[in-house]
Design an enzyme around this catalytic site. Sequence first.
Site, PDB file in Angstrom:
ATOM      1  CB  ALA A  16      -0.929   0.006   1.212  1.00  0.00           C
ATOM      2  CG  ASN A  39       9.903   0.942   5.232  1.00  0.00           C
ATOM      3  OD1 ASN A  39       8.804   0.554   5.615  1.00  0.00           O
ATOM      4  ND2 ASN A  39      10.870   0.110   4.873  1.00  0.00           N
ATOM      5  CE  LYS A  40      12.754  -2.181  12.825  1.00  0.00           C
ATOM      6  NZ  LYS A  40      12.113  -3.255  13.620  1.00  0.00           N
ATOM      7  CB  VAL A  83       6.425   4.938  12.864  1.00  0.00           C
ATOM      8  CG1 VAL A  83       5.228   5.709  13.427  1.00  0.00           C
ATOM      9  CG2 VAL A  83       6.726   5.402  11.441  1.00  0.00           C
ATOM     10  CD  GLU A 172       0.530 -18.564  -1.216  1.00  0.00           C
ATOM     11  OE1 GLU A 172       0.237 -18.605  -2.417  1.00  0.00           O
ATOM     12  OE2 GLU A 172       1.056 -17.572  -0.665  1.00  0.00           O
ATOM     13  CD  GLN A 318      -6.951  -8.938  -6.639  1.00  0.00           C
ATOM     14  OE1 GLN A 318      -7.766  -8.752  -7.551  1.00  0.00           O
ATOM     15  NE2 GLN A 318      -6.859 -10.103  -6.024  1.00  0.00           N
TER      16      GLN A 318
END
Length: 404
Positions: A16, A39-40, A83, A172, A318
């Site tokens: 996302a 982002n980390k 964060v 999976e 998706q």
Amino acid sequence: MSENKPKIVVLGAGYAGMMTTKRLLQQFAPEEAEITLINKHNYHYQTTWLHEVAAGTIDVNRSRIMISDVINPKRVHLIYDTVKKINKADKTVQLENGKVDYDYLVVGLGFEKATFGIKGMEEHAFSIQSVDKSRLIRDHIEYQFARYRNEANPDSSMLTIIVGGAGFTGIEFLGELAERIPVLCKKYDIPRRDVRIIDIEAMETILPGFDEELLNYAKDSLEARGIEFKLGTMIKEVKADSVIVGEDNEEIKAGTIVWTGGVQANRIIGESGFELTKGKVNVDATLRAPGDEEVYMLGDCAWVMNNETGKPYPPTAQIAIQEADVCAHNIKTSIFGGTLQEFSFDDKGTVASLGGSDAMGTVFDGNKLYGLSASVMKNVIDDRYLFLLGGPMLVLRKGKFRPF
């Protein structure tokens, strides 16, 4: 950068976050908005490939993509930091090493393991959450093989692998284990019959939501390769080397325990004062958090309602990719005027890998696929995302269909 430009901050570089950032770059000229991605790590990873990393069927680096390779750092301010909290009152994000203010915030901080209060689950079970946690599972499984081979009187349970949950990730992962375990048996000269792989699921079926014919195919495929299922069986407690299950409190010894039974939004969401429902935020049709019109919640952080069924959509890759289009459009509309777009999921189908060249699923209005054709479609779906993210060169470097 000019101070009067609206500041758009994206938290998290998952599906996302990455796709929203790409779409924002298309929606805004450089002089129209200041875009920041936090982002980390300095890399993005294919969450839908983590089960392969965990089983050891693909290399760790295959699943990772450097953010600066696909997001232009001249257009987007890239911050690699952790964060800590979202401060809604003053519209800032507290980081481990600083603070960032925003006018519009996109939250895509991903998921954490949901243990549902099961005793010992947090302490003793592995989870397929990130590259590092998945790599730890891979290394631990192989370590158990090495121990078993080298100890004078090894405990047979060392080579028992318990997978909790039979949802998409669990199935999976089982498929990849079915492919990987024979390789490890050959490497360490251990008979395949010495290894047990047991899936424990509280529901009476695997893959809830799938057509019965498809889930029967998946179950038969996995059982034929040595996977055992204990369906309709709840895990009551997890210990360091066993799980307690069922009404009779049966204890099953194991060398490796992996939990895939549930996820929830990053705990920062709740700690920042957003109202949670079953671990996630119920967003409105425009993907905004209730009461916070400048905050968009995407991916695993949000429940997006399907008006036809009255139930939330499952938070898949998706859906996260499609949410990015709506989110970017609505942020631009909020700034320049126009009609906000409501999210409507365009279901292109779902395919589950069963390991190797086997898979099953539905595509294009419910058409069922099995075996090699389904596996090929799964690879096409994965490569399509890579193309959207980084174009043909990224597909050539990272995709499932590569000429080299």
